[in-house]
Every structure is written in C-alpha cells, then in structure tokens.
Design an enzyme around this catalytic site. Sequence first.
Site, PDB file in Angstrom:
ATOM      1  N   SER A  46      12.857 -27.315  32.351  1.00 47.64           N
ATOM      2  CA  SER A  46      12.857 -28.083  31.097  1.00 47.64           C
ATOM      3  C   SER A  46      14.216 -27.981  30.414  1.00 47.64           C
ATOM      4  O   SER A  46      14.533 -28.778  29.538  1.00 47.64           O
ATOM      5  CB  SER A  46      11.755 -27.583  30.160  1.00 47.64           C
ATOM      6  OG  SER A  46      11.849 -26.178  29.982  1.00 47.64           O
ATOM      7  N   ASP A  84      12.306 -21.481  37.601  1.00 52.97           N
ATOM      8  CA  ASP A  84      11.894 -22.707  38.281  1.00 52.97           C
ATOM      9  C   ASP A  84      12.813 -23.025  39.448  1.00 52.97           C
ATOM     10  O   ASP A  84      14.038 -22.918  39.325  1.00 52.97           O
ATOM     11  CB  ASP A  84      11.956 -23.897  37.302  1.00 52.97           C
ATOM     12  CG  ASP A  84      10.616 -24.214  36.690  1.00 52.97           C
ATOM     13  OD1 ASP A  84       9.577 -23.956  37.329  1.00 52.97           O
ATOM     14  OD2 ASP A  84      10.606 -24.738  35.551  1.00 52.97           O
ATOM     15  N   LYS A 113       8.997 -20.307  40.552  1.00 53.64           N
ATOM     16  CA  LYS A 113       7.905 -21.262  40.327  1.00 53.64           C
ATOM     17  C   LYS A 113       8.242 -22.562  41.056  1.00 53.64           C
ATOM     18  O   LYS A 113       9.394 -23.000  41.030  1.00 53.64           O
ATOM     19  CB  LYS A 113       7.711 -21.510  38.828  1.00 53.64           C
ATOM     20  CG  LYS A 113       6.634 -22.554  38.516  1.00 53.64           C
ATOM     21  CD  LYS A 113       6.155 -22.468  37.080  1.00 53.64           C
ATOM     22  CE  LYS A 113       7.025 -23.149  36.052  1.00 53.64           C
ATOM     23  NZ  LYS A 113       7.207 -24.599  36.231  1.00 53.64           N
ATOM     24  N   GLU A 182      -0.591 -27.438  33.945  1.00 47.26           N
ATOM     25  CA  GLU A 182       0.001 -28.205  32.834  1.00 47.26           C
ATOM     26  C   GLU A 182      -0.820 -29.458  32.579  1.00 47.26           C
ATOM     27  O   GLU A 182      -1.068 -30.248  33.500  1.00 47.26           O
ATOM     28  CB  GLU A 182       1.456 -28.576  33.172  1.00 47.26           C
ATOM     29  CG  GLU A 182       2.113 -29.412  32.073  1.00 47.26           C
ATOM     30  CD  GLU A 182       3.627 -29.503  32.166  1.00 47.26           C
ATOM     31  OE1 GLU A 182       4.230 -28.875  33.060  1.00 47.26           O
ATOM     32  OE2 GLU A 182       4.204 -30.220  31.316  1.00 47.26           O
TER      33      GLU A 182
HETATM   34  O1  KIV Z   1      10.165 -26.147  32.871  1.00 50.45           O
HETATM   35  C1  KIV Z   1       9.323 -25.723  32.071  1.00 50.45           C
HETATM   36  O2  KIV Z   1       9.607 -25.373  30.921  1.00 50.45           O
HETATM   37  C2  KIV Z   1       7.942 -25.630  32.513  1.00 50.45           C
HETATM   38  C3  KIV Z   1       6.903 -25.554  31.449  1.00 50.45           C
HETATM   39  C4  KIV Z   1       6.595 -26.924  30.968  1.00 50.45           C
HETATM   40  C5  KIV Z   1       5.718 -24.840  31.895  1.00 50.45           C
HETATM   41  O3  KIV Z   1       7.659 -25.675  33.676  1.00 50.45           O
END
Ligand code: KIV
Length: 264
Positions: A46, A84, A113, A182
Amino acid sequence: MSRITTSTLRKMKQDGEKIACLTAYDASFAQILVEAGVEILLVGDSLGMILQGQDSTLPVKLEDMVYHTRMVRAASGDALVMADMPFMTYIKPIQALATAGRLMKEGGAHMVKLEGGAPMVETVAHLAEHGIPVCAHLGLLPQSVNKLGGYKVQGRSDEQAEAMLRDARAMEDAGADCLLLECVPSALAATISAALAIPVIGIGAGPHCDAQVLVLYDMLGITPGKRPKFSKDFLLQGGDIRGAVRTYVQAVKDGSFPADEHTF
Ligand code: KIV
C-alpha cells in the site's frame, strides 16, 4: 513484550487474545507502533499509494519494499515484521523464493505476504519448505484490482465463499503461518477463522478474526480522499498520533473495533 514469533501468534489465537497489526513504512512510525503494543508491523505494498502517490500497488518495486522493510525493522523492537511481496515478483515458486530471500536478508523481514488462493499453494509450500514464514492474503486482492474490476467486497455468493474456505484450508495445509482476509463478509471471515489453527488477520472482515490490521495513514485520517468503510479515524479519539495508536490497540484487544459500521 517478548519477541513476537509465529508461535506467539498461534498461542495468542489459542488463548483468544486478539492480535493488533498496523502498516508501517519507516522507523519513526514503527517505534510509535511498537511502544503502543502493536504485535505485527506490516510493510504493505500500500506504500505505492500512501507514500508514492500511485493509483494502485502494481508499480511498487522489490527495491522499494526492501528499502522500507529495512527502515521498519530498524525500530521494530520485539514486534514481528511482515513484508509484502510486490506484484509480479512471485509468479513461480523459484522466483518467490528469491524475492522472499531479499526481503528477509536485506530488509530483515520475519515473514512475507503474498496475494492469491489455489494458484499460490505450490509457492507457499515451496517457501515453507525453505523455512520462510508466509502470510497468505485472500479476499480482495489489491494486486488483481484490474482483473476484479475495482476494490470490491469478495466472497458474497455461496460459491465464492466455499472457494475461499477451500483456499484458506489449502494455504494452511501448504504451510502458511497466517492468513489475511481483506473485504469479506463478517460471517465468512468468522467461519474461516474458526476452521483454521493459524491466526487470521482481518481488514474489512469483521470482528471475529484473530487479528485486525488497518493502513496506518487511514486510521490517522491523513490518507487523501474518502476513508474506506472498514477503517476508522482513531486520531479523533486518541488526540495525537501516539494516543490514536494506543486507542486502536485497546479497541482491537477488547473487541470494540471493528464495530458493525465497519463491517460487511
Ligand atoms: O499493503 C497493505 O497495506 C495491505 C493491507 C491492505 C492489508 O496488504
């Protein structure tokens, strides 16, 4: 708090203790979050929208994620740092291993993730076999926004709900250490959370998940544009940034957040 590990998170689930997670992108905020008792710091892609001003997470580069993960890790204290894997950096298991390796070796992430259900099972298994903790992200997949046709609630039909439960079980069987849901209906998230031994983190997934996460800038009310329905401006209640984060942690722990108005 003592160092948060995958075992700590499982134990918290078994004990019925809610887990607090927030996104973090730099050391200063990471320190504030840790001091307030946040157990998981998510270096989310994000950051493409929040920090870089892009209109989706798709342009985020692995270098960006490594850089921000390193900054967060520098002030992460005992919290678990989850990073991520960006769009198109985990197409094949072997590529996923290289991506996760960089996030862990250079960024210092404790867990990675990735987004996706059944097609990602082999990748999750491959990472798990190599000792890499993984969180599998199901429901609304922001990296697939163009395919999904927008940021929409997922799993509303019986068919979709059954498929998501199947995917969640497959991820656990493949060795995932936690799951993130989500924008899914609260009842479905409750079913999935109850069906799995691994902790389930929710965002827009109702109050029955084992953990909650929000995008930090959304819960501080500083993201431009309309705040998503599932988020809440904790700065109004908390008074300042530290107070807002403490109020969020307390509300997650006592189950008062998310309330009905934040839930699908
Ligand atoms: O990238 C992010 O902040 C996320 C959240 C929306 C869980 O994956």
